[in-house]
Motif scaffolding. Structure first.
Motif, mmCIF file in Angstrom:
data_model
loop_
_atom_site.group_PDB
_atom_site.id
_atom_site.type_symbol
_atom_site.label_atom_id
_atom_site.label_comp_id
_atom_site.label_asym_id
_atom_site.label_seq_id
_atom_site.Cartn_x
_atom_site.Cartn_y
_atom_site.Cartn_z
ATOM 1 N N VAL A 120 11.856 4.543 -1.038
ATOM 2 C CA VAL A 120 11.822 3.421 -1.967
ATOM 3 C C VAL A 120 11.736 2.130 -1.171
ATOM 4 N N ALA A 121 10.816 1.254 -1.582
ATOM 5 C CA ALA A 121 10.731 -0.088 -1.015
ATOM 6 C C ALA A 121 10.965 -1.094 -2.126
ATOM 7 N N VAL A 122 11.654 -2.166 -1.796
ATOM 8 C CA VAL A 122 11.883 -3.249 -2.750
ATOM 9 C C VAL A 122 11.097 -4.464 -2.283
ATOM 10 N N LEU A 123 10.210 -4.931 -3.152
ATOM 11 C CA LEU A 123 9.323 -6.055 -2.857
ATOM 12 C C LEU A 123 9.611 -7.184 -3.839
ATOM 13 N N TYR A 124 9.039 -8.355 -3.555
ATOM 14 C CA TYR A 124 9.280 -9.537 -4.383
ATOM 15 C C TYR A 124 7.954 -10.109 -4.865
ATOM 16 N N ALA A 125 7.912 -10.459 -6.152
ATOM 17 C CA ALA A 125 6.694 -11.050 -6.709
ATOM 18 C C ALA A 125 6.374 -12.394 -6.076
ATOM 19 N N ASP A 126 7.394 -13.081 -5.541
ATOM 20 C CA ASP A 126 7.117 -14.361 -4.898
ATOM 21 C C ASP A 126 6.826 -14.219 -3.404
ATOM 22 N N ASN A 127 6.597 -12.989 -2.951
ATOM 23 C CA ASN A 127 5.978 -12.700 -1.657
ATOM 24 C C ASN A 127 4.648 -12.009 -1.934
ATOM 25 N N PRO A 128 3.669 -12.725 -2.477
ATOM 26 C CA PRO A 128 2.495 -12.060 -3.065
ATOM 27 C C PRO A 128 1.432 -11.620 -2.085
ATOM 28 N N LEU A 129 1.469 -12.079 -0.839
ATOM 29 C CA LEU A 129 0.341 -11.868 0.063
ATOM 30 C C LEU A 129 0.564 -10.781 1.102
ATOM 31 N N ILE A 130 1.589 -9.954 0.901
ATOM 32 C CA ILE A 130 1.806 -8.838 1.824
ATOM 33 C C ILE A 130 0.646 -7.856 1.694
ATOM 34 N N SER A 131 -0.011 -7.573 2.795
ATOM 35 C CA SER A 131 -1.197 -6.715 2.758
ATOM 36 C C SER A 131 -0.817 -5.249 2.632
ATOM 37 N N ALA A 132 -1.773 -4.456 2.197
ATOM 38 C CA ALA A 132 -1.566 -3.012 2.123
ATOM 39 C C ALA A 132 -1.294 -2.440 3.511
ATOM 40 N N GLU A 133 -1.944 -3.012 4.531
ATOM 41 C CA GLU A 133 -1.731 -2.527 5.902
ATOM 42 C C GLU A 133 -0.277 -2.732 6.339
ATOM 43 N N THR A 134 0.279 -3.887 6.009
ATOM 44 C CA THR A 134 1.669 -4.154 6.375
ATOM 45 C C THR A 134 2.625 -3.257 5.611
ATOM 46 N N LEU A 135 2.367 -3.063 4.330
ATOM 47 C CA LEU A 135 3.218 -2.163 3.547
ATOM 48 C C LEU A 135 3.157 -0.742 4.077
ATOM 49 N N ASN A 136 1.986 -0.322 4.502
ATOM 50 C CA ASN A 136 1.853 1.022 5.073
ATOM 51 C C ASN A 136 2.624 1.129 6.390
ATOM 52 N N SER A 137 2.588 0.054 7.201
ATOM 53 C CA SER A 137 3.351 0.053 8.450
ATOM 54 C C SER A 137 4.844 0.140 8.179
ATOM 55 N N LEU A 138 5.295 -0.555 7.136
ATOM 56 C CA LEU A 138 6.705 -0.491 6.752
ATOM 57 C C LEU A 138 7.097 0.933 6.391
ATOM 58 N N LEU A 139 6.272 1.596 5.588
ATOM 59 C CA LEU A 139 6.573 2.958 5.160
ATOM 60 C C LEU A 139 6.531 3.928 6.342
ATOM 61 N N GLU A 140 5.576 3.757 7.218
ATOM 62 C CA GLU A 140 5.486 4.622 8.402
ATOM 63 C C GLU A 140 6.702 4.450 9.313
ATOM 64 N N GLU A 141 7.156 3.212 9.458
ATOM 65 C CA GLU A 141 8.334 2.970 10.298
ATOM 66 C C GLU A 141 9.560 3.656 9.707
ATOM 67 N N ARG A 142 9.727 3.570 8.395
ATOM 68 C CA ARG A 142 10.873 4.224 7.763
ATOM 69 C C ARG A 142 10.839 5.729 7.971
ATOM 70 N N ARG A 143 9.660 6.299 8.024
ATOM 71 C CA ARG A 143 9.525 7.746 8.111
ATOM 72 C C ARG A 143 9.590 8.280 9.541
ATOM 73 N N LYS A 144 9.783 7.401 10.496
ATOM 74 C CA LYS A 144 9.972 7.864 11.868
ATOM 75 C C LYS A 144 11.320 8.572 11.991
ATOM 76 N N PRO A 145 11.424 9.537 12.922
ATOM 77 C CA PRO A 145 12.709 10.227 13.117
ATOM 78 C C PRO A 145 13.831 9.235 13.407
ATOM 79 N N ASP A 146 14.942 9.425 12.763
ATOM 80 C CA ASP A 146 16.169 8.664 12.976
ATOM 81 C C ASP A 146 16.150 7.254 12.393
ATOM 82 N N VAL A 147 15.055 6.836 11.741
ATOM 83 C CA VAL A 147 15.028 5.512 11.131
ATOM 84 C C VAL A 147 15.423 5.642 9.660
#
Length: 458
Positions: free
Chosen positions: A109-136
């Motif tokens: 689960v990620a929590v995002l904000y409507a007033d942070n509207p310009l976060i790219s799909a690439e950055t969101l994918n990096s966030l999800l990949e980082e969370r899915r690393k072992p021990d993170v």
């Protein structure tokens, strides 16, 4: 106190595909913007801020859910078909995220904000990949802004985030840290639920803050990692000034993307694009051009200076402007020309046709290789309904003609200059719609003499 035991994220295998949910917080009011509209609905690049975030999040997450405030039907309508939950009381960001708890599922689960509207799909994918690393167990987004003073600082050690400290509470050493919190978090759904329920409101505002989840995760001995992204992506928008800054950042992004795709912008800083503007390679755009929502421009077209386009299609090799206005529902055909001070709405201008000067064409269907003379207008509105003017192929409409719709002008027909056309004109016909000219001998001179005398006598 946090619950004891190994966090769920560390017990879950990452080898199998995991569903991912994004919770978009959009309950904010437009108070600081002095607006009666919700903050999420403020326009950026021709679309509401929330629409930007929905589009990018949908590329990364399997499920989206939007949290809104009471009486925000406009936001709920924009969020459809994604599920919407209502935060009846605005008790803080952690409380808002908890309203979507039933939609978390069993993945991340990620929590995002409507007033942070310009976060790219690439950055969101990096966030999800980082969370899915072992021990993170928890990942967050961070940035290094040019002016970091107002942001909370990310305090890290050996690559792991230890805490988020707000500027007001930071020591001088902590204030020297340039890595700042953007507020976006991502964790395993089970862990996120537990941490959100354990957030307390013992602060000056009595609110439940999402950033407290970081402290709870660290207390659970979970590794917390920061994913860095550019300030232009992560900047918050809470005022009109910040909205303007976000617009400037978005325009720079859109212009660069257009030029990377083969579009020539003679003066990029003067061209304004919408988020959905589609421009093919080998299009030339001169200075001071504005693209509203819903514009497509095909290869080889030229958009000359000071033109305004919205809701229209410009086909290959057409030339628009300068000083042209192309409005909703208009299609400019291949190699057609629209000149200075010409306005078209809900009109099709066929292949190779021309409307070069001082003309209004509304609700018109115009064939190919037809010439529309200077000063021509279609009278399409009777005060209640819109009516269509149809002009065939290879027709010639003389200057200062008035076409009173509904009316049809056939192929290869010619309308004499200065005509008022109220009846259909057949193919190949020549139409005169003028009043008969009458010349009164000497009357011009006598009339002027009479006026001059009146002026002199007061």
């Amino acid at each position: 106190m946090p619950e004891l035991g190994l966090p769920h994220a560390l017990m879950t295998s990452i080898s199998a595909p995991r569903p991912a949910t994004a919770v978009l917080l959009a309950a904010g009011l437009g108070t600081r913007m002095k607006s009666s509209r919700p903050k999420a609905m403020q326009s950026l690049g021709g679309r509401p801020m929330l629409a930007h975030l929905l589009a990018n999040a949908a590329e990364v997450f399997d499920r989206l859910v939007v949290v809104i405030g009471p009486d925000m039907e406009e936001v709920a309508e924009l969020a459809a078909p994604y599920p919407v939950v209502v935060q009846q009381e605005r008790l803080g960001t952690a409380h808002a995220a908890l309203q979507a708890e039933s939609w978390f599922g069993d993945g991340d689960v990620a929590v995002l904000y409507a007033d942070n509207p310009l976060i790219s799909a690439e950055t969101l994918n990096s966030l999800l990949e980082e969370r899915r690393k072992p021990d993170v167990g928890l990942a967050l987004l961070a940035m290094r802004p040019a002016e970091p003073a107002r942001y909370g600082r990310v305090v890290a050690q050996d690559g792991n985030v230890k805490r988020i400290v707000e500027w007001a509470d930071a020591t001088s050493e902590e204030r020297a840290i340039d890595l700042c919190n953007a507020g976006v978090l991502c964790a395993d759904a089970v862990d996120f639920r537990r941490w959100l329920h354990n957030v307390r409101n013992d602060n000056a505002k009595g609110e439940y803050y999402l950033t407290d989840v970081v402290d709870l995760a660290v207390a659970d001995n979970v590794q917390v990692r920061a994913v860095e992204a550019a300030e232009d992506e992560l900047r918050g928008v809470n005022s009109r000034a910040e909205l303007a800054q976000a617009e400037a950042a978005l325009q720079t992004r859109l212009r660069n993307k257009a030029m990377e795709n083969g579009v020539t912008l003679v003066a990029p800083e003067t061209v304004f694009l919408s988020a959905d503007t589609q421009i093919e390679a080998d299009v030339l755009i001169e200075p001071n051009v504005f693209f509203g929502p819903g514009v497509t421009v095909q290869s080889g077209a030229v958009i000359r200076a000071f033109s305004h386009l919205e809701g229209c299609e410009v086909q290959a090799n057409a030339i628009i402007g300068p000083y042209a206005r192309i409005r909703e529902g208009t299609t400019i055909g291949t190699s057609a020309r629209v000149g200075n001070f010409v306005e078209l709405k809900a009109t099709t201008l066929g292949e190779g046709s021309k409307a070069n000067h001082l003309t209004y064409l509304g609700n018109a269907e115009i064939g190919s290789r037809t010439n529309i003379g200077a000063g021509t207008i279609t009278c399409n509105y009777d005060g209640m309904f819109k009516h269509t003017s149809t002009i065939g192929d290879k027709a010639f409409i003389g200057s200062d003609s008035i076409l009173v719709a509904p009316v049809s002008i056939g192929d290869n027909a010619l309308v004499a200059a200065g005509s008022v056309i109220t009846q259909n004109v057949p193919d190949d016909a020549l139409a005169f719609g003028r009043a008969q000219q009458v010349n009164k001998a000497e009357m011009g001179r006598l009339f002027k003499e009479r006026l001059q005398a009146k002026k002199e006598n007061g």
